[in-house]
Design a protein around this motif. Structure first.
Motif, PDB file in Angstrom:
ATOM      1  N   ILE A   1     -39.502 -20.527  63.206  1.00 59.05           N
ATOM      2  CA  ILE A   1     -38.440 -21.529  63.328  1.00 59.05           C
ATOM      3  C   ILE A   1     -38.821 -22.724  62.456  1.00 59.05           C
ATOM      4  CG2 ILE A   1     -37.221 -23.085  64.895  1.00 59.05           C
ATOM      5  CD1 ILE A   1     -37.739 -21.092  67.134  1.00 59.05           C
ATOM      6  N   LEU A   2     -37.953 -23.063  61.511  1.00 60.56           N
ATOM      7  CA  LEU A   2     -38.248 -24.165  60.605  1.00 60.56           C
ATOM      8  C   LEU A   2     -38.346 -25.471  61.376  1.00 60.56           C
ATOM      9  CD1 LEU A   2     -35.892 -23.279  57.609  1.00 60.56           C
ATOM     10  CD2 LEU A   2     -38.348 -22.835  57.819  1.00 60.56           C
ATOM     11  N   VAL A   3     -39.424 -26.219  61.120  1.00 60.85           N
ATOM     12  CA  VAL A   3     -39.707 -27.424  61.899  1.00 60.85           C
ATOM     13  C   VAL A   3     -39.873 -28.631  60.986  1.00 60.85           C
ATOM     14  CG1 VAL A   3     -41.339 -28.526  63.475  1.00 60.85           C
ATOM     15  CG2 VAL A   3     -40.874 -26.078  63.693  1.00 60.85           C
ATOM     16  N   ARG A   4     -39.238 -29.711  61.380  1.00 61.20           N
ATOM     17  CA  ARG A   4     -39.580 -31.015  60.820  1.00 61.20           C
ATOM     18  C   ARG A   4     -40.104 -31.845  61.975  1.00 61.20           C
ATOM     19  NH1 ARG A   4     -35.705 -35.453  57.705  1.00 61.20           N
ATOM     20  NH2 ARG A   4     -37.186 -37.182  57.790  1.00 61.20           N
ATOM     21  N   GLU A   5     -41.366 -32.237  61.906  1.00 56.37           N
ATOM     22  CA  GLU A   5     -41.995 -32.920  63.038  1.00 56.37           C
ATOM     23  C   GLU A   5     -41.389 -34.309  63.235  1.00 56.37           C
ATOM     24  OE1 GLU A   5     -46.217 -32.701  62.955  1.00 56.37           O
ATOM     25  OE2 GLU A   5     -46.229 -30.567  62.511  1.00 56.37           O
TER      26      GLU A   5
END
Length: 319
Positions: free
Chosen positions: A192-196
């Motif tokens: 799952i693509l994540v941007r923190e």
């Protein structure tokens, strides 16, 4: 790690076993029975058992475990079978209900760490056996696949350990920050693509005007993630605050993760948002425990929750 090294406990594994076995067993007698069940001879246990019978306060569970483990670890060749069986019993330990309730999450974390050290995770073991037996075991693609599975298995085990470790942290700020890291790691493992977490600053020097715990992408759809570890259930106030962030972004949807569940007002607020075409999926930490323990696919799990929210108007479902 070769077979001899695996069953002659190195210092790190030895100390983990000393810490783990007493937690897996409630009483001192149970610790001795655990060793006896692994095939440890009575001659190595009798003096400790007699000592307990004469004065139960003369020795604690950790001293018992350290004494017995030292005895079977001193002679490399004599107790290979016993060391192997004892290690097998620990890494295959599944029912933590026999532990004291306050020790259950810690016990799970310790067992997960031991599994990672001795490399006995079931999925990877099967892949290793397949590698040894399959005709194509020497191919570059196959070796690459095995390496990817090994890496993913290690990442999951490490994330499990970090996740269970959260429950022993008493500082709310430290716990909240580590919770973000653990969940971001879990999302990443499942692709799952994540941007923190990020902060949005005002255009006119106002400083930080909005804080978002994270952003993920599922099926090309952006979801703003909010995480709360509160004593009480999450109510409508926190839900509306997160919905405000969603409404200010075109086509964005949301996920709210709570350590304490959601109150009726919070669930109702999420349902009402569906009328305005805003999807806010509610998730609690118990669901992540279920996913980790049963090795479910996190991506498919969230897709099922999203479908349930859209089709059945149930934002707080547990598929």
């Amino acid at each position: 790690m070769n077979q001899t090294d695996t069953f002659h406990y190195p210092p790190e594994l030895f100390e983990l076993l000393v810490e783990t076995i007493p937690i897996l067993n409630r009483s001192k007698k149970s610790v001795i029975l655990f060793f006896r069940g692994a095939g440890i001879a009575d001659k190595l246990l009798k003096d400790l058992s007699d000592k307990l019978d004469s004065n139960k306060d003369s020795i604690n569970k950790y001293e018992i475990a350290r004494t017995i483990l030292t005895r079977i670890n001193e002679k490399t060749d004599a107790y290979i079978r016993e060391r192997r069986e004892l290690l097998k019993r620990v890494v295959e330990f599944e029912s933590f209900t026999n532990c004291w309730e306050t020790d259950q999450y810690k016990a799970k974390g310790l067992v997960a760490e031991i599994r990672n050290i001795v490399n006995v995770k079931d999925t990877f073991t099967r892949m290793k056996q397949e590698k040894e037996n399959a005709q194509a075991k020497h191919s570059e693609d196959y070796n690459k696949k095995v390496a990817e599975i090994k890496k993913r298995t290690e990442q999951i085990e490490l994330t499990k350990k970090d996740f269970y470790g959260l429950f022993s942290i008493t500082n709310p700020q430290e716990r909240g920050k580590k919770l973000e890291g653990v969940l971001n790691s879990l999302f990443s493992i499942y692709g799952i693509l994540v941007r923190e977490a990020f902060a949005r600053k005002g255009d006119n020097g106002e400083g930080i005007i909005e804080q978002i715990d994270g952003v993920i992408e599922i099926d090309n759809q952006i979801y703003l993630v909010e995480m709360k570890w509160k004593k009480d259930k999450i109510g409508s106030e926190d839900i509306f605050a997160h919905l405000g962030r969603i409404y200010h972004r075109t086509s964005a949807q949301g996920i709210f993760i709570s350590a304490s569940g959601f109150s009726d007002s919070g669930i109702i607020a999420s349902k009402e948002a569906l009328v305005n075409k805003a999807i806010l999926v509610l998730t609690d930490l118990e669901e992540f425990i279920n996913i980790l323990e049963n090795e479910k696919d996190l991506t498919q799990y969230f897709k099922a929750k999203i479908r349930k929210a859209i089709i059945d108007k149930e934002p707080y479902s547990k598929p």
